[in-house]
Design an enzyme around this catalytic site. Sequence first.
Site, short mmCIF file in Angstrom:
data_model
loop_
_atom_site.label_atom_id
_atom_site.label_comp_id
_atom_site.label_asym_id
_atom_site.label_seq_id
_atom_site.Cartn_x
_atom_site.Cartn_y
_atom_site.Cartn_z
N GLU A 60 -16.15 -0.16 6.29
CA GLU A 60 -16.37 -1.59 6.28
C GLU A 60 -15.04 -2.34 6.23
OE1 GLU A 60 -19.28 -4.48 3.89
OE2 GLU A 60 -19.94 -2.41 4.08
N GLN A 85 0.85 -1.18 0.00
CA GLN A 85 0.00 0.00 0.00
C GLN A 85 0.89 1.23 0.00
OE1 GLN A 85 -0.63 2.40 2.80
NE2 GLN A 85 -2.62 1.75 3.57
N GLY A 86 0.55 2.22 -0.79
CA GLY A 86 1.41 3.42 -0.88
C GLY A 86 0.64 4.72 -0.73
N ASN A 116 -4.32 8.03 16.84
CA ASN A 116 -5.46 8.17 17.74
C ASN A 116 -5.77 9.63 18.07
OD1 ASN A 116 -5.57 5.44 17.59
ND2 ASN A 116 -5.50 5.08 19.81
N GLU A 117 -4.78 10.49 17.94
CA GLU A 117 -5.06 11.91 18.12
C GLU A 117 -5.99 12.41 17.02
OE1 GLU A 117 -1.86 10.70 18.33
OE2 GLU A 117 -1.96 10.71 20.52
N SER A 159 1.24 7.13 2.36
CA SER A 159 2.01 8.17 3.05
C SER A 159 3.25 8.59 2.27
CB SER A 159 2.45 7.68 4.43
OG SER A 159 1.35 7.37 5.23
#
Lengths: 362, 362, 386, 386
Positions: free
Chosen positions: D243, D125-126, D370-371, D128
């Site tokens: 989902e 997966q690309g 989480n921020e 970031s």
Amino acid sequence: MDFTFTEDQQLLADSVATFLHREVTPERIRASWEGEGSDTRLWQQLVELGLPAMLVPEEHGGLGMNELDFIQIAQECGRVALAEPLVEMAMIATPMLAQLAAGSQPCARVLQQIAAGEARVAIGHPLNPAVADAGIADWLLLASGREVHLVPSDAATLIRQDSVDPSRRLYTPEWDRTAPTYRVAGEEAGAAAWCAALNRGAVLNAALLLGLAQGMVAQSVTYAGDREQFGRPIGANQAVKHHMANCAVQAEFARSPIYRAAYAVAQDPARAHIAASHAKLAAGEAALLAAKNAIQVHGAMGYTWECNLHIWAKRAWALEKNWGDAGFHQERLHAWLLEDTTDIGAEHTFDYPAPEALDSAA
Amino acid sequence: MDFTFTEDQQLLADSVATFLHREVTPERIRASWEGEGSDTRLWQQLVELGLPAMLVPEEHGGLGMNELDFIQIAQECGRVALAEPLVEMAMIATPMLAQLAAGSQPCARVLQQIAAGEARVAIGHPLNPAVADAGIADWLLLASGREVHLVPSDAATLIRQDSVDPSRRLYTPEWDRTAPTYRVAGEEAGAAAWCAALNRGAVLNAALLLGLAQGMVAQSVTYAGDREQFGRPIGANQAVKHHMANCAVQAEFARSPIYRAAYAVAQDPARAHIAASHAKLAAGEAALLAAKNAIQVHGAMGYTWECNLHIWAKRAWALEKNWGDAGFHQERLHAWLLEDTTDIGAEHTFDYPAPEALDSAA
Amino acid sequence: MDLNYTPEQNALREEVRQWLADKVPAQPLQSFDTKEGFEQHRQWEKTLAEGNWGMVTWPVEYGGRGCDLIQWLIFEEEYYRAGAPLRVNQNGIFLLGPTLMEYGTAQQKERFINAMASGEEMWAQGWSEPGAGSDMAAIRSTAIREGEEYVINGQKIWSTRAVFADWVFCIFRTDPASSRHQGLSFIFVPLDAPGVTVRPIAQLDGLPGFAEIFFDDVRVPVANRLGEENQGWRIAMSTAGFERGLMLRSPARFQQTAKRLVELYRQHRDEVLDLSVADAVVKAYMGAQAYALSTYQTASKLMKGGKIGAEASLNKVFWSELDQQMHETALSILGARAELLPHAPAAGAVGNWLDGFLFAQSGPIYAGTNEIQRNIIAERLLGMPR
Amino acid sequence: MDLNYTPEQNALREEVRQWLADKVPAQPLQSFDTKEGFEQHRQWEKTLAEGNWGMVTWPVEYGGRGCDLIQWLIFEEEYYRAGAPLRVNQNGIFLLGPTLMEYGTAQQKERFINAMASGEEMWAQGWSEPGAGSDMAAIRSTAIREGEEYVINGQKIWSTRAVFADWVFCIFRTDPASSRHQGLSFIFVPLDAPGVTVRPIAQLDGLPGFAEIFFDDVRVPVANRLGEENQGWRIAMSTAGFERGLMLRSPARFQQTAKRLVELYRQHRDEVLDLSVADAVVKAYMGAQAYALSTYQTASKLMKGGKIGAEASLNKVFWSELDQQMHETALSILGARAELLPHAPAAGAVGNWLDGFLFAQSGPIYAGTNEIQRNIIAERLLGMPR
């Protein structure tokens, strides 16, 4: 497998919610703190909505519904911090009377009166140090040892016990424990009835606590959006947002356990204890966190009597420790988890533990 | 009553800190992970600074200083995540040898060698599952039951035990426990020596953990000031600030208990156990929180091997559980608090509990 | 480092202990948030002042004993150990008194300090306004100079003790064209002055612990101003500064709470099922002890000429959350009885944990919310970007 | 509400259980972050695909079983119960697969789906980039159209599985004049294409769990673009949508961790002194159970046509912190042995708690810190000001 409410359940809950949000205002709650406290007109409205009759069996003139039908209503009662004794009566005392009615004429009669909106019943579980709303009840369900006594309230001496929450009107009763007419269940049947009542009480209070938590978050979000400091709403501060987000996470993950526990007490009450304890613990934590963070977000205002927040916060502090405090319910889970025969894990989500572990509850 | 370090103590700590911050770079630590791991030149520098000799009594050729003189140095060693076995040797093993030297020629000889920078000693406390840096030690202080054995490292078989922290070179030793020459303390003296060593170990590790926490906070603050997202440094976000502020609060309130405990082990070692356990627990919590929040603030970068942060974090995870894990030290405090004879309260801040409660430590 | 008390320090401790043993009322006083309790506490302040124990760090000339910080800590330890009454006069003696000694004229000192120390004149504090809470520099109330008087208009809020006190010290905007920290002055107002209206604000326990104060063309002489005109911010900041912040929450208070908590735990241990209580009790002891040790360390440093600034924010966060944690733990031990007010017949020996719990909720809010404190820690102590 | 499984659901459970009992390798596979382990896991994906168990919710035509969400949950429960290998192929089957079915052309589906499902072609997966982490819209890598090709330049980072995978799906800026969410396209790149350089990044455990990918004039056909040009953001968001987010972390995983934790606790109970462990074990059970119940509730709602959006952030925060809490508790139970690597002779039966603990540290970071999730909860679910 379907973990949703029926359309009927949802419609009923929504319409009761609409009613409660319109009628149960903080002003009205505050007004009820004067005198013995019941808001007669409000009670009459609740009777007209049929709420006290919901869990009365049809053969006793009621609607024959169950705890699952009622659970979202209990949650809404928490959300508005309803002070009337609806919830303990409708979802704890009434099913207990129904459980005993086959062998007890007096229980059957009182159920008829509840269904007709003519009587109110308060319940004194041995785990609770006092009986809520005994002062306006017609009948008291009381424990003598493990026996269940059904006592007309005017036959009891009620000693007032002031709570931090002025909406909670607590009493300890004294009555003639030897009078044979009061006794509606002996030691054995009584133990089972008190145990079942405790599970219902835990689940119901969990729903109230969840509603209280949600009510406090809603007020705090509104306040934080209105109140400005340093030229912007305080709610734009990430620390304030995260206080509220933390409350939302805890509330969210108390919700499903409560509904699952309500299903358990409705469908398989003898095996509901683990689900009930889980629900109560999760909701209790969510409510305590919401009270703490809501006060913090309100700042000094949250520490005042005039701000409505304390109506919710004090209820949360009180209910979290009733119908089994955190230690009681933790100990149940802990003892159960320690048993080698206890199966947990992915394939056991909807298993119900065997009833023998219920002993500790009575 | 004066809770400050002397000017001499402060000057020494500052100068060692300057040295450590200059010499002990992450690159050098990473280089030491190859092979058996000791950085010979660095060790030589530490010897030249006189650090291993600090706690060797003057009559054995050392500087005759004590744990309080050393405690800020230990903290600085933590701050730079020093991998050399300085601290356990100088502040735990050396005082143990000194304690036994009166009755044991071998101990006295080894102290001379330490003072001269000619020997390194590793220590295997019964509470720790392995002996750190045994592979580069000349002598091993080992437990056989409660006896203390002083074993030349080439007389022991060392089994390597890999730790999550590549800087920690752990071994379990096997040796001839019946050889009379190794035995430097019998059951009784040994028990006292191991108990005193444990308290020193707890305090020393507390100082290391505090330093590690401070080092992780410092790196995270720098990173959060440099790294930009959404057009500004991530450290401008209140949530990131508060992660770091929480670490700072915990570290601050671990600091004084550590210094107090160092004073206790230096001045009244037989009554130091409560102070030592408090120091270790507080520092352990501060270090675990710092590791967690530092990784979080670093984001994905904090989860990599190439980011230096893990050098500190892994050390913290390991040390927090050595020289008594949290449960061990909690249990000591808990048992002590439960005694009716235990006096706490405002006027007892500097009281030292009676030594009989030490039993549990051996 | 020497963690032993000197003979002189031990003698002081002994003297305080004896005096308190003689004088501390056998029956607890009523809450100072009631009229009657306020007067009882005022009387206690008088007793303290007569024994020269009102404010031991004050100079002898003002009725103090010129104690250093360690001696003050010893006094506090004995004070809390003895269960002596809370200090109704704290606004005056901890906050205003030292400021007055630093910035007051000779006349002001003469006029106010003794009456303050004896409890004859009690002081309220008037910083916050409805729009100026955490953002204190947003003050809008004005004091406009007319000849030798200021004419004051506006409103203060969260003014502690104002319901029963005699005076309030405030900051007002004396330069109406100014903004933020400029143009403010530090002014004393008698609470019975014409145009002053005090509206009590009830706190969680229902008692009026603070008040809103309305100023409607209130006139006070210019002599009621402390320090230079338009320099009020700087003076107020020194009032709120570290050393007094430290004095507002002496560690002895929390150590005694921890001690009571441990006793409560010992007593109920066999009934306590809550799995988190044992850990919480250990943490309570550790927290109170750490706060005491840290304060001794700070006091020692200050006595050697050290300075301290934003570190006070570490203290504020720590003690306020420790206090919450200890009271939550106590209520967990008490279980379902925890909700009962102490006078309820079924309450048994619940003591005043509920009251303490309610009060503890204010800790993370007042004197600068813990969110603001954490910002200060991050920005000023750690150097993170604003 | 009916919390009983139907006979069909029970039959499915039985079928999965049987099949897994036959097929799950007796010896645990090596980590898929090693070359050898990756191939072992690829082989396992092939086995799964051959049994049509690769992705049970996929349509039958793509080798799935058209299962609904409850059936999927049952499959997952059995999968984790059996201790079956982690899914090395998750980028493909959970993230890309469904997106490809929704947005892909017939040719793209034909070309990619079967090869993906069989494990023949593995996907990285690309998203970031070094300057675009939490701020994903700050993407700067470009894919400039030249005739029937895109010429790609730039850099991706934190690309999971990229070290051993065959393909990567990325978003690139196809409109160089665009900014933020506009002008991005969703493009597939073979990792062996000329100009692609993969630099492994080692994670806390030293293994290369992710990589940096450098693109230097890499040419791919326009046919490698998924969906419309400059519509990549919308497609990527649907890939990251609820989902699949749900599927990335099925509750069964945490329930099994809770189960192992309870077993560890039972086993070591007599040695555990840590006062917080009992409470933490109870909380672990409650947390895992609550997450499972909540997922069943959400699945039921979705199956009745309900929608779900920002609520996914509640899940993310909850499971990631639960996972940390459970692993911390396990290490507390193990005490000083917790630091030992499983192969250390003295490690005894420490199991893989340490590895799990290290991995758990990434939970609150990846897929949106989480921020960021808490911001989303506050702003989108609760309606707080931005």
